[in-house]
Scaffold this motif. Structure first.
Motif, PDB file in Angstrom:
ATOM      1  N   TRP A 231       0.981  -1.267  -0.122  1.00 12.74           N
ATOM      2  CA  TRP A 231       0.148   0.053  -0.003  1.00 12.74           C
ATOM      3  C   TRP A 231       0.872   1.232   0.046  1.00 12.74           C
ATOM      4  O   TRP A 231       0.710   2.089  -0.703  1.00 12.74           O
ATOM      5  CB  TRP A 231      -0.915  -0.105   1.150  1.00 12.74           C
ATOM      6  CG  TRP A 231      -2.221  -0.754   0.997  1.00 12.74           C
ATOM      7  CD1 TRP A 231      -2.678  -1.097  -0.225  1.00 12.74           C
ATOM      8  CD2 TRP A 231      -3.012  -1.254   1.956  1.00 12.74           C
ATOM      9  NE1 TRP A 231      -3.968  -1.819   0.114  1.00 12.74           N
ATOM     10  CE2 TRP A 231      -4.317  -1.718   1.411  1.00 12.74           C
ATOM     11  CE3 TRP A 231      -2.964  -1.114   3.451  1.00 12.74           C
ATOM     12  CZ2 TRP A 231      -5.158  -2.312   2.081  1.00 12.74           C
ATOM     13  CZ3 TRP A 231      -4.112  -1.625   4.086  1.00 12.74           C
ATOM     14  CH2 TRP A 231      -5.235  -2.333   3.343  1.00 12.74           C
ATOM     15  N   LEU A 234       2.386   1.733  -3.298  1.00  6.02           N
ATOM     16  CA  LEU A 234       1.405   2.045  -4.353  1.00  6.02           C
ATOM     17  C   LEU A 234       0.845   3.605  -4.413  1.00  6.02           C
ATOM     18  O   LEU A 234       1.160   4.170  -5.294  1.00  6.02           O
ATOM     19  CB  LEU A 234       0.199   1.170  -3.989  1.00  6.02           C
ATOM     20  CG  LEU A 234      -1.264   1.882  -4.711  1.00  6.02           C
ATOM     21  CD1 LEU A 234      -1.197   1.870  -6.261  1.00  6.02           C
ATOM     22  CD2 LEU A 234      -2.418   1.014  -4.068  1.00  6.02           C
ATOM     23  N   HIS A 426      -2.687  -8.257 -12.228  1.00  9.06           N
ATOM     24  CA  HIS A 426      -3.934  -7.784 -11.710  1.00  9.06           C
ATOM     25  C   HIS A 426      -5.121  -8.620 -12.031  1.00  9.06           C
ATOM     26  O   HIS A 426      -5.912  -9.357 -11.525  1.00  9.06           O
ATOM     27  CB  HIS A 426      -4.505  -6.380 -11.656  1.00  9.06           C
ATOM     28  CG  HIS A 426      -5.663  -5.972 -11.126  1.00  9.06           C
ATOM     29  ND1 HIS A 426      -5.687  -5.636  -9.814  1.00  9.06           N
ATOM     30  CD2 HIS A 426      -6.881  -5.884 -11.516  1.00  9.06           C
ATOM     31  CE1 HIS A 426      -7.122  -5.176  -9.592  1.00  9.06           C
ATOM     32  NE2 HIS A 426      -7.908  -5.403 -10.673  1.00  9.06           N
ATOM     33  N   GLU A 431      -3.476 -10.703  -8.315  1.00 11.39           N
ATOM     34  CA  GLU A 431      -2.726  -9.979  -7.036  1.00 11.39           C
ATOM     35  C   GLU A 431      -2.637 -11.243  -5.764  1.00 11.39           C
ATOM     36  O   GLU A 431      -3.079 -11.047  -4.793  1.00 11.39           O
ATOM     37  CB  GLU A 431      -3.445  -8.703  -6.471  1.00 11.39           C
ATOM     38  CG  GLU A 431      -3.565  -7.663  -7.556  1.00 11.39           C
ATOM     39  CD  GLU A 431      -3.911  -6.388  -7.029  1.00 11.39           C
ATOM     40  OE1 GLU A 431      -4.727  -6.179  -6.021  1.00 11.39           O
ATOM     41  OE2 GLU A 431      -3.772  -5.165  -7.771  1.00 11.39           O
ATOM     42  N   GLU A 441       0.141  -5.275  -4.255  1.00 10.27           N
ATOM     43  CA  GLU A 441      -0.721  -4.421  -5.412  1.00 10.27           C
ATOM     44  C   GLU A 441       0.022  -4.540  -6.586  1.00 10.27           C
ATOM     45  O   GLU A 441       1.047  -4.253  -6.751  1.00 10.27           O
ATOM     46  CB  GLU A 441      -0.842  -2.882  -4.810  1.00 10.27           C
ATOM     47  CG  GLU A 441      -1.361  -2.746  -3.390  1.00 10.27           C
ATOM     48  CD  GLU A 441      -2.705  -2.987  -3.606  1.00 10.27           C
ATOM     49  OE1 GLU A 441      -3.381  -2.766  -4.739  1.00 10.27           O
ATOM     50  OE2 GLU A 441      -3.570  -3.006  -2.536  1.00 10.27           O
TER      51      GLU A 441
END
Length: 492
Positions: A231, A234, A426, A431, A441
């Motif tokens: 996170w 990202l 993705h 993921e 991610e």
């Protein structure tokens, strides 16, 4: 009394949005003074509106209602979604001066000056798709909350909220958006700081909450260390390359405002997620089967005075609006600046007044289009994820600019490879999770793949054209000065 039958929550929300419209109208009165005035607030945003518009752009859907929903399902560790974002903002604030120094309007414009026209068009297309998809998601989010807590029909709430945020954006551009965000940001920061302790007290204290939820819900690292780490990575790519945030950076009055404003925004966001996660835990403990998507609204309307709850709920919906109008403005600016203007032969062939009209027109078309996409029931998550992912890959180009051995021809191959890795990671791999510590991610391996590709291609094309950061900065400044100095070349 004539107004005795009016629901105080509804009345508070109506007054709040009336105030939002007035503020946006007032500060957007001179937005048609020029293209840079409209898209970048004349590069004159002071510390207060800059900090609040940066904060409010993300705080609405994801960091308020989204975290409350995730905390309702997964527990207090959902707050890391905000804290990692805040830490990423703080990190970027230390380096934002390097990006502020480029006198441009958009991220694709900057990347185009570094890597060429094809790279610019790729970046612009990805940005426009991503911003429209994000706008559509924010639009339906506003209407759903309004309809659920006020009993206003969903279609009515939907079109009223759409008209408000599209109208604000088209009227005053960045100036209107930033000052409306300032209202939302101040109210929700102050309000949440007061409201959550009150809500906890009104339901019997922390013990009354933890006693009704599972032990997993109180695990601060329940989402997993890998998830927390990715996170953070990202959001480094988001803050460092995505148009709706860098457009704000280039709107700041000076480098100091940009650095301090982003730092303060990150500092507040780092702690904000704990407050909204608590709203989700309260709804989980006390809500008697409330739908998870309404966890935040349930807590406000059932644990606080209706007027106070209505004010906070209105500010939260306003913050969702902040995301919608910010992403709408970013998409329209990118379309006009990096796709439409080149078709017209460059900035020298269009007037300032014409460009303002063009951006306003595109804002209206994109806003209505995003609303229709949202209403149609079409699955926009895939488009949203693809657009956001490819926009994040552009961060590789931003980083590569500052490596002296980067070649101009390496940018587009890097973006294409990064985009392909994102799609595979993705949509095909889904993921995957690692060691029970959460998912990685897709934007993270995609950005790393783009960086690696740029480095490899630059090495292989050793004799290819290169550049320096100083050259790019000088060219950007010359282009901006020429454009703003030559006020009107012709009246279209």
């Amino acid at each position: 009394m004539a107004f005795s039958g009016i629901d105080p929550l509804v009345a508070t929300m109506v007054l709040y949005f009336g105030a939002t419209i007035l503020i946006a109208w007032w500060f957007g009165r001179d937005a048609d003074a020029g293209y840079v005035k409209f898209t970048l607030a004349g590069k004159n945003l002071g510390l207060l509106p800059f900090t609040m518009t940066y904060f409010a752009t993300f705080v609405g859907g994801g960091l308020t209602m989204g975290i409350a929903q995730k905390a309702f399902i997964d527990g207090i560790s959902a707050q890391w979604y905000a804290m990692t974002q805040g830490i990423a903002w703080i990190t970027i604030s230390l380096f934002i001066g390097y990006l502020y120094a480029f006198d441009v309007v958009s991220v694709p414009e900057l990347l185009g000056q570094v890597f060429g026209a094809k790279a610019k068009y790729f970046a612009a297309t990805a940005t426009v798709i991503g911003q429209i998809a994000l706008t559509a998601g924010q639009t339906i989010g506003m209407a759903t909350v309004i309809a659920a807590v006020t009993e206003i029909p969903l279609n009515v709430a939907f079109w009223v909220s759409t008209v408000v945020f599209v109208g604000i954006t088209a009227w005053g551009g960045m100036s209107s958006v930033a000052w409306a965000d300032t209202l939302h940001g101040i109210i929700i920061i102050v309000g949440m700081t007061i409201a959550m302790p009150l809500a906890i007290m009104n339901v019997g204290g922390v013990g009354a909450i933890t006693g009704e939820i599972s032990a997993e819900h109180t695990d601060w690292f329940g989402v997993g260390l890998i998830q927390i780490g990715t996170w953070y990575l990202l959001y480094l790519t988001v803050a460092g390359a995505q148009q709706h945030l860098l457009q704000r950076t280039w709107s700041a009055k000076n480098e100091r405002v940009a650095m301090i404003g982003i730092f303060l925004s990150g500092l507040v966001i780092s702690g904000y997620g704990i407050l909204t996660a608590m709203a989700g835990l309260i709804a989980q403990a006390q809500g008697a089967g409330v739908d998870s998507s309404m966890a935040f609204a349930w807590t406000l309307t059932n644990t606080l005075h209706p007027v106070f709850g209505g004010l906070l709920l209105a500010a939260a919906v306003g913050a969702v609006m902040s995301g919608a109008d910010s992403m709408l403005l970013a998409g329209a600016t990118t379309f006009v600046n990096d796709l439409y203007i080149p078709l017209r032969g460059g900035r020298e062939n269009v007037s300032q007044s014409y460009l303002v009209l063009a951006v306003r027109t595109v804002i209206t078309v994109f806003g209505i289009g995003a609303a229709l996409i949202a209403l149609s029931g079409v699955e926009i998550v895939a488009i949203d994820n693809l657009g956001m992912g490819v926009m994040s890959v552009l961060f590789a180009g931003i980083l590569a600019m500052f490596w002296s051995k980067t070649k101009r021809a390496a940018g587009l191959p890097g973006f294409l490879v990064g985009g392909a890795v994102f799609v595979v990671w993705h949509f095909i791999l889904g993921e995957p999770e690692f060691f029970g510590e959460g998912a990685v991610e897709a934007a993270v391996p995609a950005t790393l793949a783009a960086l690696a590709t740029i480095a490899i291609v630059s090495h292989v094309l050793d004799d290819s054209e290169t550049f320096t950061v100083e050259e790019v900065q000088r060219e950007a400044t010359r282009n901006m000065n020429r454009f703003t100095r030559d006020e009107l070349t012709r009246d279209d």
